[in-house]
Design an enzyme around this catalytic site. Structure first.
Site, PDB file in Angstrom:
ATOM      1  N   GLY A  25       3.205 -20.690   1.044  1.00  0.00           N
ATOM      2  CA  GLY A  25       4.585 -21.073   1.318  1.00  0.00           C
ATOM      3  C   GLY A  25       5.567 -19.938   1.142  1.00  0.00           C
ATOM      4  O   GLY A  25       6.771 -20.123   1.389  1.00  0.00           O
ATOM      5  N   HIS A  76      -4.667 -11.342   6.828  1.00  0.00           N
ATOM      6  CA  HIS A  76      -3.451 -12.101   6.505  1.00  0.00           C
ATOM      7  C   HIS A  76      -2.487 -12.209   7.699  1.00  0.00           C
ATOM      8  O   HIS A  76      -1.498 -11.534   7.795  1.00  0.00           O
ATOM      9  CB  HIS A  76      -2.755 -11.617   5.238  1.00  0.00           C
ATOM     10  CG  HIS A  76      -2.575 -10.148   5.054  1.00  0.00           C
ATOM     11  ND1 HIS A  76      -2.045  -9.320   6.015  1.00  0.00           N
ATOM     12  CD2 HIS A  76      -2.814  -9.365   3.967  1.00  0.00           C
ATOM     13  CE1 HIS A  76      -1.974  -8.088   5.553  1.00  0.00           C
ATOM     14  NE2 HIS A  76      -2.442  -8.085   4.320  1.00  0.00           N
ATOM     15  N   HIS A  94       4.423 -16.292   1.896  1.00  0.00           N
ATOM     16  CA  HIS A  94       4.074 -15.237   2.840  1.00  0.00           C
ATOM     17  C   HIS A  94       4.327 -15.645   4.290  1.00  0.00           C
ATOM     18  O   HIS A  94       4.665 -14.794   5.122  1.00  0.00           O
ATOM     19  CB  HIS A  94       2.602 -14.847   2.667  1.00  0.00           C
ATOM     20  CG  HIS A  94       2.353 -13.937   1.508  1.00  0.00           C
ATOM     21  ND1 HIS A  94       2.346 -14.373   0.208  1.00  0.00           N
ATOM     22  CD2 HIS A  94       2.123 -12.599   1.464  1.00  0.00           C
ATOM     23  CE1 HIS A  94       2.119 -13.347  -0.594  1.00  0.00           C
ATOM     24  NE2 HIS A  94       1.982 -12.267   0.137  1.00  0.00           N
ATOM     25  N   HIS A 125       0.848  -1.192   0.000  1.00  0.00           N
ATOM     26  CA  HIS A 125       0.000   0.000   0.000  1.00  0.00           C
ATOM     27  C   HIS A 125       0.889   1.249   0.000  1.00  0.00           C
ATOM     28  O   HIS A 125       1.695   1.431   0.922  1.00  0.00           O
ATOM     29  CB  HIS A 125      -0.888   0.036   1.246  1.00  0.00           C
ATOM     30  CG  HIS A 125      -1.855  -1.094   1.354  1.00  0.00           C
ATOM     31  ND1 HIS A 125      -3.205  -0.910   1.525  1.00  0.00           N
ATOM     32  CD2 HIS A 125      -1.665  -2.438   1.322  1.00  0.00           C
ATOM     33  CE1 HIS A 125      -3.807  -2.077   1.593  1.00  0.00           C
ATOM     34  NE2 HIS A 125      -2.888  -3.024   1.471  1.00  0.00           N
ATOM     35  N   ASP A 175      -5.390 -13.315  -1.248  1.00  0.00           N
ATOM     36  CA  ASP A 175      -4.741 -12.019  -1.475  1.00  0.00           C
ATOM     37  C   ASP A 175      -4.292 -11.920  -2.935  1.00  0.00           C
ATOM     38  O   ASP A 175      -3.260 -11.347  -3.264  1.00  0.00           O
ATOM     39  CB  ASP A 175      -3.547 -11.827  -0.538  1.00  0.00           C
ATOM     40  CG  ASP A 175      -3.098 -10.381  -0.412  1.00  0.00           C
ATOM     41  OD1 ASP A 175      -3.921  -9.478  -0.667  1.00  0.00           O
ATOM     42  OD2 ASP A 175      -1.926 -10.158  -0.063  1.00  0.00           O
ATOM     43  N   GLY A 186       1.424  -8.871  -2.738  1.00  0.00           N
ATOM     44  CA  GLY A 186       0.258  -9.687  -3.014  1.00  0.00           C
ATOM     45  C   GLY A 186       0.666 -11.111  -3.351  1.00  0.00           C
ATOM     46  O   GLY A 186       1.845 -11.483  -3.250  1.00  0.00           O
ATOM     47  N   LEU A 202       7.672  -8.934  -1.580  1.00  0.00           N
ATOM     48  CA  LEU A 202       6.361  -9.503  -1.843  1.00  0.00           C
ATOM     49  C   LEU A 202       5.323  -8.406  -2.048  1.00  0.00           C
ATOM     50  O   LEU A 202       5.303  -7.408  -1.320  1.00  0.00           O
ATOM     51  CB  LEU A 202       5.921 -10.389  -0.684  1.00  0.00           C
ATOM     52  CG  LEU A 202       6.488 -11.816  -0.626  1.00  0.00           C
ATOM     53  CD1 LEU A 202       6.094 -12.480   0.685  1.00  0.00           C
ATOM     54  CD2 LEU A 202       6.006 -12.641  -1.797  1.00  0.00           C
ATOM     55  N   ARG A 234       7.187 -10.765  25.742  1.00  0.00           N
ATOM     56  CA  ARG A 234       6.473  -9.880  26.662  1.00  0.00           C
ATOM     57  C   ARG A 234       5.474  -8.968  25.962  1.00  0.00           C
ATOM     58  O   ARG A 234       4.735  -8.257  26.623  1.00  0.00           O
ATOM     59  CB  ARG A 234       7.489  -9.036  27.454  1.00  0.00           C
ATOM     60  CG  ARG A 234       8.252  -9.850  28.497  1.00  0.00           C
ATOM     61  CD  ARG A 234       9.291  -9.029  29.212  1.00  0.00           C
ATOM     62  NE  ARG A 234      10.356  -8.594  28.320  1.00  0.00           N
ATOM     63  CZ  ARG A 234      11.392  -9.349  27.967  1.00  0.00           C
ATOM     64  NH1 ARG A 234      11.497 -10.577  28.439  1.00  0.00           N
ATOM     65  NH2 ARG A 234      12.332  -8.885  27.163  1.00  0.00           N
TER      66      ARG A 234
END
Length: 367
Positions: A249, A216, A251, A142, A274, A309, A307, A227
Site C-alpha cells: 500500500g 518490483h 510502494h 542503490h 523487498d 525498501g 522509500l 505512446r
C-alpha cells in the site's frame, strides 16, 4: 519415521482451496491428505477456524530480516538470521538479495550462499543479485557510486553459483551489451528487468535473449504511457513475462495493483516483500550504505522521507492482496507459492501440497 498431522478447515494445495482436510507428513514429506474426520494415527494439530494451511510461501526478493542485511557482509550467519526471521511469517523458501555491490562482494555473497546451501540452511534456495548493472536514473536505494558497467567476465561471476541453487539477477536491459542477458540465461541464471528506463523495444530485445521477469513492478522503472509503453507496459502486455509486486500500500497504489492483477493474473504476478532488516526484529532503524533507514507509519524511509525498501512480511503481503488488490485469498496464495515456484523453475518440488512432496507448509491466519 516420526509422523505428524495438521487438521485444517481450509487447505490451499497450490491449485485450489479445499475444505476440511488432514495433511499427514513423515520423513520431511507429505504422506497423506485425508478427510478431516479421519484419525491419522499420529499426533495431530487442529488449526484455528480462520487458518489456511498452504504450501510454504516463497519470496524471491529479501534484502534482510532479523536485524541484519545481506549487504552488511554476506555470510552464512546472516543468511540464517534472514531465513529464520521470515520463517516466522510463513516464508519457507527465499532468495537472500544483495543490493548493488562490488564484484568482490558479489563473489562473497555467492560463496556464502553456496555454503548455506551445502549446510542445508532451512529456507535458502539461492541468491538474488539486484544490480549493480542498473540505470542511475532509477537507482532508488542503490547508491549511484556502487553502479558498474558490465564487463565480459561478469557473466562468469554472476553465474558462479551454478546448479547448486537458483540465481536471479536484476539489471537494466539498456545498460548491458547485446548478448549479455543471453549468456546469463544459457548458464542457468534467471534475469529480470529493474531499476531501468528501458523502452518497450529494448524490453522486447531483452526478452528475445531470455529475460523472463520484472523486479518490483511499477517501482524504479519506465512507466506505461500513451505512446511509450515502457517496462510496465511490456509486463502487462507480454504473456512471457512475470513480475514481482510489493503489496504494502506504500510502494504502489491499490488501483494500480488491481489494474496489474486484471492484466496479468495470479500466474504471472508474484508477491515479493523487498524486506529489510526490520522484519522479525525489534529494530526500528538500521544503516544502509551509511544512511539511516527507519520505520515511519509502516514505511521504510531515509532522512528525506524517500522509500528505501519495505517493512513487509509475506503473510501480510498475501492478506493485503486479498483485501485490497482484487485477488481472492486463493489467488493471493498462488502469487506467493505456485507462481514464484514456476518462475524459478522449481515447480516439481515447491509451491504445492501433494503426497510425496516436501512438507514445507505455511499456516496463514486470515481472520
Amino acid at each position: 519415521m516420526r509422523r505428524q498431522a495438521w487438521r485444517a478447515a481450509r487447505l490451499f494445495d497450490g491449485e485450489r482451496m479445499l475444505a476440511d482436510r488432514v495433511v499427514v507428513a513423515g520423513g520431511g514429506c507429505v504422506t497423506a491428505i485425508l478427510p478431516a474426520d479421519t484419525e491419522p494415527g499420529c499426533a495431530i494439530e487442529d488449526l484455528p477456524d480462520d487458518a489456511v494451511l498452504a504450501p510454504g510461501l516463497i519470496d524471491i526478493q529479501v534484502n534482510g530480516g532479523g536485524g541484519v542485511m545481506l549487504n552488511d557482509g554476506p555470510n552464512v550467519e546472516r543468511i540464517v538470521a534472514i531465513c529464520e526471521a521470515h520463517a516466522r511469517f510463513g516464508t519457507r523458501h527465499l532468495l537472500p538479495t544483495l543490493i548493488s555491490a562490488s564484484r568482490a562482494e558479489i563473489a562473497q555473497a555467492i560463496a556464502a550462499t553456496r555454503d548455506a546451501l551445502a549446510q542445508g540452511v532451512p529456507g535458502c534456495i539461492g541468491l538474488h543479485i539486484e544490480g549493480p548493472f542498473i540505470n542511475p536514473e532509477r537507482h532508488g536505494a542503490h547508491p549511484v557510486a556502487n553502479l558498474l558497467r558490465p564487463e565480459p567476465e561478469d557473466v562468469a561471476l554472476l553465474s558462479a553459483l551454478g546448479p547448486t541453487g537458483v540465481t536471479l539477477v536484476t539489471l537494466a536491459p539498456e545498460c548491458v551489451p547485446e548478448g549479455f542477458i543471453r549468456a546469463l540465461v544459457q548458464r542457468g541464471v534467471r534475469v529480470c528487468a529493474g531499476h531501468s528506463v528501458a523502452s518497450y523495444e529494448q524490453m522486447a530485445r531483452a526478452q528475445a535473449e531470455g529475460l523472463s521477469g520484472v523486479t518490483h513492478l511499477f517501482n524504479a522503472m519506465s512507466q506505461l504511457g500513451s505512446r511509450e509503453p515502457g517496462i510496465v507496459g511490456a509486463a502487462l502486455a507480454n504473456e512471457g513475462l512475470a513480475a514481482g509486486l510489493i503489496a504494502d500500500g506504500h510502494h504502489v497504489a491499490w488501483p494500480s495493483i488491481r489494474a496489474a492483477f486484471k492484466a496479468m493474473g495470479p500466474r504471472r504476478l508474484m508477491l515479493v516483500t523487498d524486506a529489510m532488516a526490520t522484519i522479525g526484529s525489534p529494530r526500528e532503524a538500521f544503516e544502509l550504505f551509511g544512511e539511516t533507514i527507519h520505520v515511519e507509519g509502516g514505511r521504510l524511509v531515509n532522512a528525506e522521507g524517500r522509500l528505501a525498501g519495505a517493512h513487509l512480511d509475506m503473510s501480510s503481503a498475501v492478506l493485503n492482496m486479498a483485501r485490497h488488490g482484487g485477488a481472492s485469498l486463493e489467488q493471493a496464495l498462488a502469487m506467493a507459492t505456485v507462481t514464484p515456484a514456476a518462475f524459478l523453475g522449481l515447480s516439481e518440488s515447491h509451491g504445492r501440497i501433494a503426497v510425496g512432496r516436501q512438507a514445507a507448509l505455511s499456516i496463514l491466519r486470515s481472520g
